[in-house]
Each structure stands twice: as C-alpha cells, then as structure tokens.
Design an enzyme around this catalytic site. Structure first.
Site, PDB file in Angstrom:
ATOM      1  N   LYS A   9       0.821  -1.213   0.000  1.00  0.00           N
ATOM      2  CA  LYS A   9       0.000   0.000   0.000  1.00  0.00           C
ATOM      3  C   LYS A   9       0.862   1.275   0.000  1.00  0.00           C
ATOM      4  O   LYS A   9       2.070   1.213   0.222  1.00  0.00           O
ATOM      5  CB  LYS A   9      -0.936  -0.040   1.216  1.00  0.00           C
ATOM      6  CG  LYS A   9      -1.953  -1.206   1.138  1.00  0.00           C
ATOM      7  CD  LYS A   9      -3.029  -1.082   2.221  1.00  0.00           C
ATOM      8  CE  LYS A   9      -4.036  -2.210   2.124  1.00  0.00           C
ATOM      9  NZ  LYS A   9      -5.183  -2.028   3.047  1.00  0.00           N
ATOM     10  N   PHE A  57     -16.000   2.534   6.264  1.00  0.00           N
ATOM     11  CA  PHE A  57     -14.605   2.905   6.009  1.00  0.00           C
ATOM     12  C   PHE A  57     -14.265   2.998   4.519  1.00  0.00           C
ATOM     13  O   PHE A  57     -13.127   3.277   4.152  1.00  0.00           O
ATOM     14  CB  PHE A  57     -13.651   1.929   6.706  1.00  0.00           C
ATOM     15  CG  PHE A  57     -13.813   0.481   6.311  1.00  0.00           C
ATOM     16  CD1 PHE A  57     -13.262   0.009   5.125  1.00  0.00           C
ATOM     17  CD2 PHE A  57     -14.485  -0.414   7.132  1.00  0.00           C
ATOM     18  CE1 PHE A  57     -13.391  -1.320   4.754  1.00  0.00           C
ATOM     19  CE2 PHE A  57     -14.626  -1.751   6.763  1.00  0.00           C
ATOM     20  CZ  PHE A  57     -14.073  -2.199   5.569  1.00  0.00           C
ATOM     21  N   ARG A  85      -1.710 -14.513   4.443  1.00  0.00           N
ATOM     22  CA  ARG A  85      -2.460 -13.834   5.505  1.00  0.00           C
ATOM     23  C   ARG A  85      -1.748 -13.996   6.852  1.00  0.00           C
ATOM     24  O   ARG A  85      -1.751 -13.076   7.682  1.00  0.00           O
ATOM     25  CB  ARG A  85      -3.910 -14.323   5.543  1.00  0.00           C
ATOM     26  CG  ARG A  85      -4.678 -13.861   4.297  1.00  0.00           C
ATOM     27  CD  ARG A  85      -6.112 -14.311   4.268  1.00  0.00           C
ATOM     28  NE  ARG A  85      -6.980 -13.500   5.130  1.00  0.00           N
ATOM     29  CZ  ARG A  85      -7.441 -12.289   4.817  1.00  0.00           C
ATOM     30  NH1 ARG A  85      -7.104 -11.717   3.684  1.00  0.00           N
ATOM     31  NH2 ARG A  85      -8.235 -11.645   5.636  1.00  0.00           N
ATOM     32  N   THR A  91      -5.640  -7.705  10.183  1.00  0.00           N
ATOM     33  CA  THR A  91      -5.974  -6.466   9.463  1.00  0.00           C
ATOM     34  C   THR A  91      -5.655  -5.228  10.288  1.00  0.00           C
ATOM     35  O   THR A  91      -5.065  -4.269   9.789  1.00  0.00           O
ATOM     36  CB  THR A  91      -7.488  -6.460   9.118  1.00  0.00           C
ATOM     37  OG1 THR A  91      -7.775  -7.658   8.398  1.00  0.00           O
ATOM     38  CG2 THR A  91      -7.876  -5.260   8.288  1.00  0.00           C
ATOM     39  N   ARG A 102       2.361  -6.534   9.224  1.00  0.00           N
ATOM     40  CA  ARG A 102       1.538  -5.436   9.763  1.00  0.00           C
ATOM     41  C   ARG A 102       1.967  -5.029  11.160  1.00  0.00           C
ATOM     42  O   ARG A 102       1.935  -3.844  11.503  1.00  0.00           O
ATOM     43  CB  ARG A 102       0.064  -5.830   9.713  1.00  0.00           C
ATOM     44  CG  ARG A 102      -0.503  -5.730   8.284  1.00  0.00           C
ATOM     45  CD  ARG A 102      -1.832  -6.384   8.180  1.00  0.00           C
ATOM     46  NE  ARG A 102      -2.523  -6.121   6.915  1.00  0.00           N
ATOM     47  CZ  ARG A 102      -3.509  -6.869   6.464  1.00  0.00           C
ATOM     48  NH1 ARG A 102      -3.927  -7.922   7.164  1.00  0.00           N
ATOM     49  NH2 ARG A 102      -4.093  -6.587   5.313  1.00  0.00           N
ATOM     50  N   ASN A 112      -2.385  -0.127   6.411  1.00  0.00           N
ATOM     51  CA  ASN A 112      -1.904  -1.345   7.071  1.00  0.00           C
ATOM     52  C   ASN A 112      -0.930  -2.123   6.182  1.00  0.00           C
ATOM     53  O   ASN A 112      -0.835  -3.336   6.240  1.00  0.00           O
ATOM     54  CB  ASN A 112      -3.077  -2.217   7.561  1.00  0.00           C
ATOM     55  CG  ASN A 112      -3.964  -2.702   6.434  1.00  0.00           C
ATOM     56  OD1 ASN A 112      -3.814  -2.275   5.295  1.00  0.00           O
ATOM     57  ND2 ASN A 112      -4.884  -3.610   6.729  1.00  0.00           N
ATOM     58  N   HIS A 115      -2.162  -5.677   1.369  1.00  0.00           N
ATOM     59  CA  HIS A 115      -3.442  -6.356   1.152  1.00  0.00           C
ATOM     60  C   HIS A 115      -3.134  -7.749   0.627  1.00  0.00           C
ATOM     61  O   HIS A 115      -2.202  -7.914  -0.156  1.00  0.00           O
ATOM     62  CB  HIS A 115      -4.291  -5.607   0.119  1.00  0.00           C
ATOM     63  CG  HIS A 115      -5.444  -6.426  -0.391  1.00  0.00           C
ATOM     64  ND1 HIS A 115      -6.625  -6.527   0.294  1.00  0.00           N
ATOM     65  CD2 HIS A 115      -5.559  -7.237  -1.483  1.00  0.00           C
ATOM     66  CE1 HIS A 115      -7.441  -7.342  -0.370  1.00  0.00           C
ATOM     67  NE2 HIS A 115      -6.814  -7.795  -1.452  1.00  0.00           N
TER      68      HIS A 115
HETATM   69  P1  CMP Z   1      -7.384  -4.933   3.124  1.00  0.00           P
HETATM   70  O1  CMP Z   1      -6.810  -6.296   3.312  1.00  0.00           O
HETATM   71  O2  CMP Z   1      -6.772  -4.063   2.094  1.00  0.00           O
HETATM   72  O3  CMP Z   1      -8.952  -5.082   2.809  1.00  0.00           O
HETATM   73  C1  CMP Z   1      -9.884  -4.061   3.103  1.00  0.00           C
HETATM   74  C2  CMP Z   1      -9.280  -2.960   3.903  1.00  0.00           C
HETATM   75  O4  CMP Z   1     -10.182  -2.100   4.547  1.00  0.00           O
HETATM   76  C3  CMP Z   1      -8.463  -3.529   5.021  1.00  0.00           C
HETATM   77  O5  CMP Z   1      -7.294  -4.171   4.505  1.00  0.00           O
HETATM   78  C4  CMP Z   1      -8.207  -2.292   5.855  1.00  0.00           C
HETATM   79  O6  CMP Z   1      -7.093  -1.560   5.403  1.00  0.00           O
HETATM   80  C5  CMP Z   1      -9.455  -1.446   5.587  1.00  0.00           C
HETATM   81  N1  CMP Z   1     -10.288  -1.265   6.774  1.00  0.00           N
HETATM   82  C6  CMP Z   1     -10.547  -0.115   7.396  1.00  0.00           C
HETATM   83  N2  CMP Z   1     -11.351  -0.263   8.421  1.00  0.00           N
HETATM   84  C7  CMP Z   1     -11.633  -1.581   8.500  1.00  0.00           C
HETATM   85  C8  CMP Z   1     -12.432  -2.365   9.372  1.00  0.00           C
HETATM   86  N3  CMP Z   1     -13.096  -1.826  10.400  1.00  0.00           N
HETATM   87  N4  CMP Z   1     -12.487  -3.699   9.146  1.00  0.00           N
HETATM   88  C9  CMP Z   1     -11.829  -4.258   8.090  1.00  0.00           C
HETATM   89  N5  CMP Z   1     -11.059  -3.535   7.221  1.00  0.00           N
HETATM   90  C10 CMP Z   1     -10.971  -2.218   7.439  1.00  0.00           C
END
Ligand code: CMP
Length: 138
Positions: A9, A57, A85, A91, A102, A112, A115
C-alpha cells in the site's frame, strides 16, 4: 501450488519499504511471480474494493489507496492465500502477531501496509484485475 494477489500500500512506497516488505514475503517462503508499481485512480480503487462499498470505512480506504503509488504482486506458494495472511498479520495492526508485516510496518488499519486476497475466488478476480497471464511468470 496456489496464487494470491498482494498489494503493497501507499504507506509502504512512501516510506521506501518496498524491499523490506518483499524480503518478508520471500523469507516467508512465497515467490513473487509478477509485480508492478502503479498509482491507482479513485475509480480503480473503488472498483477493486467494491465488495466493501457499503462499509463506513470505504471512502477513507479508497482515499488512502490513492494517496501514493502501490505495488501489485502475484505471490505463489503452497496454500499461498492463507499463508500470506499469516505473513501479513491481522488487518488491524494493533491485533497483529509479533514478526508479521503489519505488526512491524503498518501505521493504522487503513494504512496497514499490505493487502492479500481472502479466498480462492477473490484471488482469481483480484489477480486478473491487475495482471494478464503474460505478465505472470511462475
Ligand atoms: P485490506 O486487506 O486491504 O482489505 C480491506 C481494507 O479495509 C483492510 O485491509 C483495511 O485496510 C481497511 N479497513 C478499514 N477499516 C476496517 C475495518 N473496520 N475492518 C476491516 N477492514 C478495514
């Protein structure tokens, strides 16, 4: 063998951590079999994350994803989706285990750092969003 889509990211490219994150990926036993750096448009980010469009979000996430370049990758390995993962960590970096990408690099839940696809079906969709078969060299 399985493939998964990874995105480094904008918080990673901004802090010049592409190599450091790639080192974690390779040390974790995954092979980077396709890679490109690109700056997503808002439309592209919204399309990529369309599954989250109803979430509170969504707008912040899309804005964060277009705040700088990203690096899209295809990773290959045994059980690559789940394996990546585990290498990424939770996450929310606050919940991520020691030694995960992360835990060590993420700035916040949106920034974060990485992805990774969450299912076989999404991996196939996400890989074809960024790459043609010609660009994937296993
Ligand atoms: P990613 O794996 O890129 O997939 C969706 C993204 O939404 C996640 O990582 C986070 O960066 C973002 N995100 C922000 N808020 C939340 C939340 N409350 N729960 C899950 N993902 C979130």
């Amino acid at each position: 063998m399985q493939r998964t889509l990874s995105i480094l990211k904008p918080d990673v490219t901004r802090r010049n951590l592409t190599g450091a994150v790639n080192e974690r990926i390779e040390r974790g036993g995954l092979r980077i079999i396709a890679q490109k750096r690109l700056h997503l448009t808002l439309t592209q980010a919204q399309k990529f994350y369309a599954v989250h469009q109803e979430r509170a979000f969504f707008n912040d996430l899309c804005q964060s994803m277009i705040s700088g370049p990203v690096v899209a990758q295809v990773l290959e390995g045994e059980n690559a989706i789940l394996h990546y993962r585990n290498v990424m960590g939770a996450t929310n970096p606050a919940n991520a285990d020691e030694g995960t990408i992360r835990k060590d690099f993420a700035e916040s839940i949106e920034a974060n750092s990485v992805h990774g696809s969450d299912s076989v079906e999404n991996a196939a969709k996400e890989i074809s969003f960024f790459f043609s078969e010609m660009e994937i060299v296993g």
